[in-house]
Design a protein around this motif. Structure first.
Motif, PDB file in Angstrom:
ATOM      1  N   GLY A  50       0.671  -1.053  -0.006  1.00  0.00           N
ATOM      2  CA  GLY A  50      -0.062  -0.020  -0.010  1.00  0.00           C
ATOM      3  C   GLY A  50       0.760   1.384  -0.016  1.00  0.00           C
ATOM      4  N   MET A  51       2.122   1.148   0.063  1.00  0.00           N
ATOM      5  CA  MET A  51       2.886   2.305   0.046  1.00  0.00           C
ATOM      6  C   MET A  51       3.132   2.926  -1.417  1.00  0.00           C
ATOM      7  N   PRO A  52       3.185   4.098  -1.303  1.00  0.00           N
ATOM      8  CA  PRO A  52       3.361   4.690  -2.718  1.00  0.00           C
ATOM      9  C   PRO A  52       4.549   4.334  -3.531  1.00  0.00           C
ATOM     10  N   GLY A  53       4.634   4.038  -4.456  1.00  0.00           N
ATOM     11  CA  GLY A  53       5.775   3.414  -5.130  1.00  0.00           C
ATOM     12  C   GLY A  53       5.986   1.855  -5.080  1.00  0.00           C
ATOM     13  N   PHE A  54       5.072   1.236  -4.411  1.00  0.00           N
ATOM     14  CA  PHE A  54       5.194  -0.322  -4.217  1.00  0.00           C
ATOM     15  C   PHE A  54       5.470  -0.714  -5.605  1.00  0.00           C
ATOM     16  N   PRO A  55       6.578  -1.801  -5.927  1.00  0.00           N
ATOM     17  CA  PRO A  55       6.680  -2.152  -7.237  1.00  0.00           C
ATOM     18  C   PRO A  55       5.536  -3.030  -7.968  1.00  0.00           C
ATOM     19  N   GLU A  56       5.066  -2.796  -9.143  1.00  0.00           N
ATOM     20  CA  GLU A  56       4.293  -3.518  -9.893  1.00  0.00           C
ATOM     21  C   GLU A  56       4.606  -4.976  -9.903  1.00  0.00           C
ATOM     22  N   ILE A  57       5.976  -5.488  -9.821  1.00  0.00           N
ATOM     23  CA  ILE A  57       6.384  -6.897  -9.960  1.00  0.00           C
ATOM     24  C   ILE A  57       7.463  -6.845  -9.215  1.00  0.00           C
ATOM     25  N   SER A  58       7.562  -7.574  -8.037  1.00  0.00           N
ATOM     26  CA  SER A  58       8.929  -7.723  -6.977  1.00  0.00           C
ATOM     27  C   SER A  58       8.835  -9.106  -6.597  1.00  0.00           C
ATOM     28  N   PHE A  59      10.190  -9.418  -6.218  1.00  0.00           N
ATOM     29  CA  PHE A  59      10.352 -10.497  -5.540  1.00  0.00           C
ATOM     30  C   PHE A  59      10.560 -10.294  -4.044  1.00  0.00           C
ATOM     31  N   ALA A  60      10.133 -11.340  -3.081  1.00  0.00           N
ATOM     32  CA  ALA A  60      10.602 -11.313  -1.596  1.00  0.00           C
ATOM     33  C   ALA A  60      12.259 -11.179  -1.442  1.00  0.00           C
ATOM     34  N   THR A  61      12.557 -10.518  -0.472  1.00  0.00           N
ATOM     35  CA  THR A  61      13.862 -10.419  -0.362  1.00  0.00           C
ATOM     36  C   THR A  61      14.524 -11.868   0.122  1.00  0.00           C
ATOM     37  N   ALA A  62      13.941 -12.876   0.368  1.00  0.00           N
ATOM     38  CA  ALA A  62      14.594 -14.076   0.661  1.00  0.00           C
ATOM     39  C   ALA A  62      14.002 -15.391  -0.180  1.00  0.00           C
ATOM     40  N   MET A  63      14.777 -16.180  -0.546  1.00  0.00           N
ATOM     41  CA  MET A  63      14.384 -17.533  -1.128  1.00  0.00           C
ATOM     42  C   MET A  63      15.101 -18.422  -0.074  1.00  0.00           C
ATOM     43  N   GLU A  64      14.714 -19.882  -0.603  1.00  0.00           N
ATOM     44  CA  GLU A  64      14.903 -20.855   0.017  1.00  0.00           C
ATOM     45  C   GLU A  64      15.571 -22.099  -0.991  1.00  0.00           C
ATOM     46  N   VAL A  65      16.575 -22.718  -0.571  1.00  0.00           N
ATOM     47  CA  VAL A  65      17.066 -23.662  -1.321  1.00  0.00           C
ATOM     48  C   VAL A  65      16.636 -24.920  -1.224  1.00  0.00           C
ATOM     49  N   TRP A  66      15.805 -25.734  -1.944  1.00  0.00           N
ATOM     50  CA  TRP A  66      15.249 -26.906  -1.556  1.00  0.00           C
ATOM     51  C   TRP A  66      16.183 -28.107  -1.774  1.00  0.00           C
ATOM     52  N   GLY A  67      17.288 -27.919  -2.787  1.00  0.00           N
ATOM     53  CA  GLY A  67      18.172 -28.974  -2.960  1.00  0.00           C
ATOM     54  C   GLY A  67      18.445 -29.258  -4.536  1.00  0.00           C
ATOM     55  N   ALA A  68      19.106 -30.338  -4.926  1.00  0.00           N
ATOM     56  CA  ALA A  68      19.361 -30.582  -6.223  1.00  0.00           C
ATOM     57  C   ALA A  68      17.986 -30.986  -6.821  1.00  0.00           C
ATOM     58  N   GLY A  69      18.139 -30.768  -8.429  1.00  0.00           N
ATOM     59  CA  GLY A  69      16.981 -31.199  -9.038  1.00  0.00           C
ATOM     60  C   GLY A  69      16.979 -32.539  -9.413  1.00  0.00           C
ATOM     61  N   PRO A  70      16.056 -33.293  -9.809  1.00  0.00           N
ATOM     62  CA  PRO A  70      15.871 -34.748  -9.897  1.00  0.00           C
ATOM     63  C   PRO A  70      16.909 -35.252 -11.066  1.00  0.00           C
ATOM     64  N   GLN A  71      17.100 -34.472 -12.151  1.00  0.00           N
ATOM     65  CA  GLN A  71      18.047 -34.805 -13.147  1.00  0.00           C
ATOM     66  C   GLN A  71      19.240 -34.095 -13.006  1.00  0.00           C
ATOM     67  N   ASP A  72      19.701 -33.482 -11.912  1.00  0.00           N
ATOM     68  CA  ASP A  72      20.762 -32.593 -11.988  1.00  0.00           C
ATOM     69  C   ASP A  72      21.981 -33.440 -11.365  1.00  0.00           C
ATOM     70  N   THR A  73      22.980 -33.394 -11.566  1.00  0.00           N
ATOM     71  CA  THR A  73      24.430 -34.163 -11.113  1.00  0.00           C
ATOM     72  C   THR A  73      25.549 -33.460 -10.685  1.00  0.00           C
ATOM     73  N   CYS A  74      26.213 -33.534  -9.911  1.00  0.00           N
ATOM     74  CA  CYS A  74      27.348 -32.756  -9.350  1.00  0.00           C
ATOM     75  C   CYS A  74      28.469 -33.108 -10.589  1.00  0.00           C
ATOM     76  N   LYS A  75      29.215 -31.934 -10.890  1.00  0.00           N
ATOM     77  CA  LYS A  75      30.168 -32.164 -11.672  1.00  0.00           C
ATOM     78  C   LYS A  75      31.247 -31.257 -11.371  1.00  0.00           C
ATOM     79  N   ALA A  76      32.576 -31.653 -11.650  1.00  0.00           N
ATOM     80  CA  ALA A  76      33.766 -30.767 -11.395  1.00  0.00           C
ATOM     81  C   ALA A  76      33.913 -29.796 -12.604  1.00  0.00           C
TER      82      ALA A  76
END
Length: 194
Positions: A50-76
């Motif tokens: 409700g503040m003037p200037g609230f962005p039309e589209i924005s992301f919250a300032t925190a995200m959460e890491v869930w882990g590796a994707g099911p098809q993703d593998t660790c590589k050097a």
């Protein structure tokens, strides 16, 4: 020490200022399947609803890491590849992703809609062996580390490796994959809500 990389799934919350749910859905569609640059401050906001200037589209300032994707593998990877992964995509800036001309939203009349999104990026790890890196990756779904934008230098820049306590940084190029099935787009705040 060696470098390793793996694709990581994360959760991110998006806020959309709009006059209706269908208008908010149209705006959400503009970012789905696109990449955002986590180092572009225009994508993130800690403004009050409700503040003037609230962005039309924005992301919250925190995200959460869930882990590796099911098809993703660790590589050097090499130090050169680390530097390449850590470069922001020019087309992932907010100005480029949302490069449209529209009438400005009147924040005093609009509502705020929100949704949790599935997003993905590359984690870059620094360990003495691939076995150690894989052990660390296996713990991510349990630990679910929170990535705070206020600490972007620790997460999305090479300097993050200076912190010996946490051996992982993230590519600043975050792909918006889908809306979470657990948190579809819905009303979060409307004018007159106090």
């Amino acid at each position: 020490m060696s470098y390793f990389t793996i694709g990581l799934e994360m959760a991110a919350t998006i806020y959309i200022l709009a006059g209706s749910l269908s208008e908010a859905q149209g705006k959400l569609n503009e970012v789905l399947s696109k990449s955002i640059d986590a180092l572009d401050p225009d994508w993130f906001s800690d403004a009050w609803f409700g503040m003037p200037g609230f962005p039309e589209i924005s992301f919250a300032t925190a995200m959460e890491v869930w882990g590796a994707g099911p098809q993703d593998t660790c590589k050097a990877i090499s130090a050169f590849e680390v530097e390449r992964l850590m470069r922001s995509f020019p087309d992932a800036s907010k100005a480029n992703v949302l490069a449209r001309s529209s009438a400005p939203v009147q924040s005093e009349r609009a509502s705020v809609y929100w949704s949790d999104l599935k997003v993905k990026t590359n984690g870059i790890l620094k360990f003495s062996s691939e076995t150690e890196a894989k052990k660390f990756i296996a713990l991510l779904p349990e630990e679910r580390p929170h990535v705070h934008w206020e600490m972007a230098n620790d997460w999305f820049e090479l300097e993050g490796f200076d912190d010996a306590e946490y051996p992982m940084i993230l590519s600043p190029n975050i792909e918006v994959v889908a809306v979470s099935e657990f948190s579809p787009l819905r009303l979060h705040w409307s004018h007159g809500h106090r």
